[in-house]
Design an enzyme around this catalytic site. Structure first.
Site, PDB file in Angstrom:
ATOM      1  N   CYS A  68      12.056  -2.488 -46.380  1.00 57.82           N
ATOM      2  CA  CYS A  68      11.026  -2.444 -45.347  1.00 57.82           C
ATOM      3  C   CYS A  68       9.694  -2.982 -45.885  1.00 57.82           C
ATOM      4  O   CYS A  68       9.580  -4.160 -46.189  1.00 57.82           O
ATOM      5  CB  CYS A  68      10.904  -1.028 -44.794  1.00 57.82           C
ATOM      6  SG  CYS A  68      10.061  -0.915 -43.194  1.00 57.82           S
TER       7      CYS A  68
ATOM      8  N   HIS B  20      16.585   0.149 -44.137  1.00 57.99           N
ATOM      9  CA  HIS B  20      16.487   1.239 -45.111  1.00 57.99           C
ATOM     10  C   HIS B  20      17.876   1.728 -45.555  1.00 57.99           C
ATOM     11  O   HIS B  20      18.348   2.772 -45.088  1.00 57.99           O
ATOM     12  CB  HIS B  20      15.731   2.421 -44.505  1.00 57.99           C
ATOM     13  CG  HIS B  20      14.266   2.241 -44.393  1.00 57.99           C
ATOM     14  ND1 HIS B  20      13.401   2.388 -45.467  1.00 57.99           N
ATOM     15  CD2 HIS B  20      13.489   1.926 -43.326  1.00 57.99           C
ATOM     16  CE1 HIS B  20      12.165   2.174 -45.066  1.00 57.99           C
ATOM     17  NE2 HIS B  20      12.185   1.885 -43.778  1.00 57.99           N
TER      18      HIS B  20
ATOM     19  N   GLU C 274      18.549   3.264 -48.134  1.00 60.84           N
ATOM     20  CA  GLU C 274      18.387   4.488 -48.925  1.00 60.84           C
ATOM     21  C   GLU C 274      18.285   5.755 -48.082  1.00 60.84           C
ATOM     22  O   GLU C 274      18.410   6.870 -48.608  1.00 60.84           O
ATOM     23  CB  GLU C 274      17.146   4.382 -49.817  1.00 60.84           C
ATOM     24  CG  GLU C 274      15.810   4.608 -49.124  1.00 60.84           C
ATOM     25  CD  GLU C 274      15.272   3.416 -48.336  1.00 60.84           C
ATOM     26  OE1 GLU C 274      14.122   3.493 -47.865  1.00 60.84           O
ATOM     27  OE2 GLU C 274      16.001   2.410 -48.206  1.00 60.84           O
TER      28      GLU C 274
END
Length: 282
Positions: free
Chosen positions: A99, A193, A195
């Site tokens: 991002c 994202h 993660e």
């Protein structure tokens, strides 16, 4: 690990999910590489110490988190973050960003970032498609012809720096994944994202509720809360096909191993070779 949230933003995030963006990333990386030694730096923060070029060269990898930082605004925080990223490139240590992490790398290498022109991506980026270069790139190895991913952002890459390779895009953000080589370093990054857990996606939707309502992405707060509730319920019970169907998601999002594809590929193809070359295992 480089985090660029302000103290207030970190506390807001901790209040909703119990950890800052950098702490989320550290938990994810430690699960992917058990026993990994990880440091957390905040290079955008005034007075905070961040490793310089020589110190960065001693790391096997650098990861840049997402954040509310707008890199097209000339502020002291942005200048500090970009200077840090230029040091990362100069150190030769491979780097990955999600991002805003992608946007920081783009700006540091000479590209441009702007406010999103086609509206905000919230909760999930839909129908991401690899470019011809991306189909053969190791960052996206294992991804299908089109996939969704957790995403919530208001800015986008306008122009990649010279020599960068566009790897994927979708109808909302033309740059969803890219490779950037600059100043002797290599960076792989995504606008989404990999993660995040689905629980953190639900919390992000709630934290940004007023903005999402202004964007017309929900009819009212009740609709938005219902959407976040479904995402959170799917986080708790990822095998629930009814919730996945209601949200229009498949295993690329609901299965953590598939959701983290880009992180796994970065570690396998860039980080572990560095570790082996320095005789640190891997």
């Amino acid at each position: 690990m480089a985090e660029s949230e302000t103290l207030e933003q970190r506390e807001q995030r901790r209040a909703s999910v119990g950890r800052s963006s950098g702490e989320t990333y550290l938990d994810t990386l430690r699960a992917l590489v058990p026993g990994a030694a990880c440091d957390l730096a905040r290079p955008s923060e005034e007075g905070a110490e961040a490793p310089g070029r020589d110190a960065l060269a001693g790391y096997d990898a650098v990861f840049l988190t997402g954040s509310p930082l707008h890199v097209y605004r000339d502020t002291p925080a942005v200048r500090r973050q970009l200077a840090f990223m230029r040091d990362v490139f100069a150190s030769g240590t491979p780097a990955f960003g999600s991002c805003a992490g992608l946007q920081v790398a783009v700006a540091a290498a000479g590209g441009t970032v702007r406010e999103s022109r086609r509206g905000h991506e919230a909760a999930f980026a839909r129908r991401i498609v690899a470019t011809a270069a991306g189909r053969d790139h190791p960052l996206l190895a294992g991804r299908p012809a089109a996939w969704d991913a957790p995403a919530i952002h208001t800015d986008e890459v306008e122009r990649l720096p010279e020599g960068a390779v566009l790897l994927a895009g979708n109808a909302v953000s033309a740059v969803q994944a890219a490779e950037i080589r600059h100043g002797g370093g290599v960076f792989w990054g995504v606008q989404y994202h990999p993660e995040l857990t689905l629980g953190e996606v639900a919390a992000a939707v709630r934290r940004q509720a007023e903005d999402l309502l202004r964007q017309g992405l929900a009819h009212d707060r009740r609709d938005l809360d219902d959407h976040a509730d479904r995402i959170e319920a799917l986080h708790r019970e990822p095998s629930r096909r009814d919730l996945a169907w209601q949200l229009g998601l498949d295993r690329q999002v609901t299965d953590p191993a598939l959701r983290q594809t880009e992180l796994r590929n970065f570690i396998a193809h860039l980080v572990r070779p560095v570790m082996r070359s320095r005789r640190r295992g891997g």
